[in-house]
Design an enzyme around this catalytic site. Structure first.
Site, PDB file in Angstrom:
ATOM      1  N   TRP A 270       0.868  -1.339   0.061  1.00  0.00           N
ATOM      2  CA  TRP A 270      -0.030   0.030   0.107  1.00  0.00           C
ATOM      3  C   TRP A 270       1.088   1.349   0.115  1.00  0.00           C
ATOM      4  O   TRP A 270       1.882   1.574   0.968  1.00  0.00           O
ATOM      5  CB  TRP A 270      -0.866   0.123   1.465  1.00  0.00           C
ATOM      6  CG  TRP A 270      -2.174   0.913   1.340  1.00  0.00           C
ATOM      7  CD1 TRP A 270      -1.977   2.054   1.427  1.00  0.00           C
ATOM      8  CD2 TRP A 270      -3.393   0.552   0.752  1.00  0.00           C
ATOM      9  NE1 TRP A 270      -3.380   2.801   1.386  1.00  0.00           N
ATOM     10  CE2 TRP A 270      -4.085   1.527   0.663  1.00  0.00           C
ATOM     11  CE3 TRP A 270      -3.875  -0.671   0.452  1.00  0.00           C
ATOM     12  CZ2 TRP A 270      -5.682   1.712   0.240  1.00  0.00           C
ATOM     13  CZ3 TRP A 270      -5.144  -0.552  -0.166  1.00  0.00           C
ATOM     14  CH2 TRP A 270      -6.089   0.513  -0.017  1.00  0.00           C
TER      15      TRP A 270
ATOM     16  N   HIS B 141      -0.619  -5.865   6.183  1.00  0.00           N
ATOM     17  CA  HIS B 141      -1.475  -6.055   4.828  1.00  0.00           C
ATOM     18  C   HIS B 141      -0.584  -5.973   3.755  1.00  0.00           C
ATOM     19  O   HIS B 141      -1.064  -5.386   2.589  1.00  0.00           O
ATOM     20  CB  HIS B 141      -2.491  -4.454   4.679  1.00  0.00           C
ATOM     21  CG  HIS B 141      -3.295  -4.457   6.102  1.00  0.00           C
ATOM     22  ND1 HIS B 141      -4.662  -5.014   5.917  1.00  0.00           N
ATOM     23  CD2 HIS B 141      -3.147  -4.004   7.368  1.00  0.00           C
ATOM     24  CE1 HIS B 141      -5.147  -4.698   7.351  1.00  0.00           C
ATOM     25  NE2 HIS B 141      -4.274  -4.032   8.090  1.00  0.00           N
TER      26      HIS B 141
ATOM     27  N   HIS C 170      -3.824 -11.508   2.426  1.00  0.00           N
ATOM     28  CA  HIS C 170      -3.942 -11.218   3.966  1.00  0.00           C
ATOM     29  C   HIS C 170      -5.462 -11.044   4.319  1.00  0.00           C
ATOM     30  O   HIS C 170      -6.141 -10.860   3.367  1.00  0.00           O
ATOM     31  CB  HIS C 170      -3.143 -10.078   4.333  1.00  0.00           C
ATOM     32  CG  HIS C 170      -3.800  -8.778   3.910  1.00  0.00           C
ATOM     33  ND1 HIS C 170      -3.548  -8.395   2.925  1.00  0.00           N
ATOM     34  CD2 HIS C 170      -4.499  -8.006   4.419  1.00  0.00           C
ATOM     35  CE1 HIS C 170      -4.203  -7.005   2.350  1.00  0.00           C
ATOM     36  NE2 HIS C 170      -4.843  -6.894   3.539  1.00  0.00           N
TER      37      HIS C 170
ATOM     38  N   ASP D 245      -8.028  -9.078   6.804  1.00  0.00           N
ATOM     39  CA  ASP D 245      -8.399  -7.939   7.715  1.00  0.00           C
ATOM     40  C   ASP D 245      -8.920  -8.165   8.977  1.00  0.00           C
ATOM     41  O   ASP D 245      -9.962  -9.113   8.818  1.00  0.00           O
ATOM     42  CB  ASP D 245      -9.053  -6.777   6.943  1.00  0.00           C
ATOM     43  CG  ASP D 245      -8.524  -6.146   6.022  1.00  0.00           C
ATOM     44  OD1 ASP D 245      -7.403  -6.564   5.723  1.00  0.00           O
ATOM     45  OD2 ASP D 245      -9.175  -5.456   5.236  1.00  0.00           O
TER      46      ASP D 245
ATOM     47  N   HIS E 200      -8.496  -3.321  12.021  1.00  0.00           N
ATOM     48  CA  HIS E 200      -7.896  -2.434  11.143  1.00  0.00           C
ATOM     49  C   HIS E 200      -8.537  -1.137  10.723  1.00  0.00           C
ATOM     50  O   HIS E 200      -8.115  -0.170  10.528  1.00  0.00           O
ATOM     51  CB  HIS E 200      -8.167  -3.358   9.790  1.00  0.00           C
ATOM     52  CG  HIS E 200      -7.252  -2.640   8.660  1.00  0.00           C
ATOM     53  ND1 HIS E 200      -6.224  -2.023   8.577  1.00  0.00           N
ATOM     54  CD2 HIS E 200      -7.761  -2.632   7.455  1.00  0.00           C
ATOM     55  CE1 HIS E 200      -5.845  -1.644   7.472  1.00  0.00           C
ATOM     56  NE2 HIS E 200      -6.626  -2.161   6.628  1.00  0.00           N
TER      57      HIS E 200
ATOM     58  N   HIS F 188     -15.725  -2.133   4.014  1.00  0.00           N
ATOM     59  CA  HIS F 188     -15.323  -2.793   4.976  1.00  0.00           C
ATOM     60  C   HIS F 188     -15.998  -2.805   6.287  1.00  0.00           C
ATOM     61  O   HIS F 188     -16.360  -3.848   6.946  1.00  0.00           O
ATOM     62  CB  HIS F 188     -13.661  -1.994   5.569  1.00  0.00           C
ATOM     63  CG  HIS F 188     -12.429  -2.401   4.700  1.00  0.00           C
ATOM     64  ND1 HIS F 188     -12.255  -1.966   3.626  1.00  0.00           N
ATOM     65  CD2 HIS F 188     -11.603  -3.163   4.825  1.00  0.00           C
ATOM     66  CE1 HIS F 188     -11.065  -2.255   2.923  1.00  0.00           C
ATOM     67  NE2 HIS F 188     -10.686  -2.961   3.745  1.00  0.00           N
TER      68      HIS F 188
ATOM     69  N   GLU G  75      -8.105 -10.476   1.349  1.00  0.00           N
ATOM     70  CA  GLU G  75      -7.585  -9.466   0.192  1.00  0.00           C
ATOM     71  C   GLU G  75      -6.256 -10.091  -0.376  1.00  0.00           C
ATOM     72  O   GLU G  75      -5.449 -10.913   0.237  1.00  0.00           O
ATOM     73  CB  GLU G  75      -7.180  -8.070   0.815  1.00  0.00           C
ATOM     74  CG  GLU G  75      -8.664  -7.478   0.997  1.00  0.00           C
ATOM     75  CD  GLU G  75      -8.370  -6.284   1.980  1.00  0.00           C
ATOM     76  OE1 GLU G  75      -9.228  -5.347   1.957  1.00  0.00           O
ATOM     77  OE2 GLU G  75      -7.425  -6.175   2.626  1.00  0.00           O
TER      78      GLU G  75
HETATM   79  N1  LIG Z   1      -2.143  -0.580   4.624  1.00  0.00           N
HETATM   80  C1  LIG Z   1      -2.648   0.472   4.632  1.00  0.00           C
HETATM   81  C2  LIG Z   1      -2.031   1.631   4.712  1.00  0.00           C
HETATM   82  C3  LIG Z   1      -2.567   2.941   4.827  1.00  0.00           C
HETATM   83  C4  LIG Z   1      -3.959   2.729   4.486  1.00  0.00           C
HETATM   84  C5  LIG Z   1      -4.686   1.843   4.219  1.00  0.00           C
HETATM   85  C6  LIG Z   1      -4.128   0.594   4.116  1.00  0.00           C
HETATM   86  C7  LIG Z   1      -4.584  -0.596   3.979  1.00  0.00           C
HETATM   87  O1  LIG Z   1      -3.908  -1.601   3.825  1.00  0.00           O
HETATM   88  C8  LIG Z   1      -6.348  -0.515   3.555  1.00  0.00           C
HETATM   89  C9  LIG Z   1      -6.574  -1.749   2.761  1.00  0.00           C
HETATM   90  N2  LIG Z   1      -8.175  -1.610   2.451  1.00  0.00           N
HETATM   91  C10 LIG Z   1      -6.354  -2.942   3.520  1.00  0.00           C
HETATM   92  O2  LIG Z   1      -7.205  -3.350   4.489  1.00  0.00           O
HETATM   93  O3  LIG Z   1      -5.639  -4.007   3.088  1.00  0.00           O
HETATM   94 ZN   LIG Z   2      -8.931  -4.235   3.567  1.00  0.00          ZN
HETATM   95 ZN   LIG Z   3      -5.826  -5.415   4.440  1.00  0.00          ZN
END
Ligand SMILES: Nc1ccccc1C(=O)C[C@H](N)C(=O)O
Ligand SMILES: [Zn+2]
Ligand SMILES: [Zn+2]
Length: 207
Positions: free
Chosen positions: A18, A48, A52, A54, A58, A159, A171
């Site tokens: 990410w 993440h 993976h 959630d 999270h 989510h 995910e």
């Molecule tokens: N790693 C991050 C860092 C900053 C902001 C969001 C994420 C996420 O991972 C969001 C994603 N919807 C997730 O659940 O994997």
């Molecule tokens: Zn997610």
């Molecule tokens: Zn995630």
């Protein structure tokens, strides 16, 4: 018996994360030459990264941590469906899909085509779908995408709605080589006591 098929992203130092998140790193911190007996490694990663799950913590400070999630969610029968490159995934897209008796649903979108770059945009799960899937008895939703919400979302509506309807999130699957149909899935999170997410080794076997 059919063989198990790996549907996980390989974790190496090139895996994309990410934007802004901790890069993945594996290194040998104590070599066989130094220790006299063994190589000992160290992993640094975001929870993440790659394939993976959630945990609700999270996106909700009062939500469940990884260790509180029932292991039974992540092992057992799963249905794989193929929705090629949808602009979004809602009730309309799933209207023709038979979900009778299905508790684990994996959606192959083929929308993250080049996994060597983090996608700029991905199909979103319409939050209304959570009610629909929850009503059908779905408890686990897996996707070949890094998120169930748009990349730039701060609300993370999908989510939250999925969680509210009892649906857990998986995910970053690799489903390029997987046909639609019924499988056995195993995608267990680590027994991380405080964590907000966990990498999994996800595998499928045709039933
Ligand atoms: N790693 C991050 C860092 C900053 C902001 C969001 C994420 C996420 O991972 C969001 C994603 N919807 C997730 O659940 O994997
Ligand atoms: Zn997610
Ligand atoms: Zn995630």
């Amino acid at each position: 018996m059919n063989p198990w098929i790996d549907i996980s992203q390989p974790l190496d130092n090139r895996i994309v994360v990410w934007p802004g998140d901790t890069p993945f790193s594996y290194k040998v911190t104590w070599s066989k030459e130094e220790s006299g007996s063994v190589n000992v490694g160290q992993i640094t990663m975001s929870t993440h990264t790659g394939t993976h799950i959630d945990a609700p913590f999270h996106f909700d400070n009062d939500g469940k941590r990884v260790i509180e999630l029932d292991v039974n969610l992540y092992i057992g029968r799963a249905r794989v469906i193929h929705l090629p490159k949808p602009s979004s995934i809602g009730i309309k897209e799933l209207s023709g899909v038979e979900l009778e008796g299905v508790t684990r649903l994996l959606i192959r979108t083929d929308a993250w085509t080049d996994r060597s770059v983090f996608p700029a945009a991905i199909p979103e799960i319409e939050p209304e779908l959570a009610y629909y899937l929850g009503n059908k008895g779905i408890q686990l939703l897996g996707l070949d995408l890094p998120s169930v919400d748009p990349i730039d979302s701060k609300e993370l509506s999908a989510h939250h709605e999925l969680t509210r309807h009892g649906i857990h999130i998986l995910e970053g699957l690799v489903l390029d080589h997987i046909d639609s149909g019924d499988y056995e899935l195993a995608a267990l999170p680590l027994s991380l006591v405080e964590a907000d997410g966990s990498p999994v080794r996800a595998v499928l076997r045709r039933v």
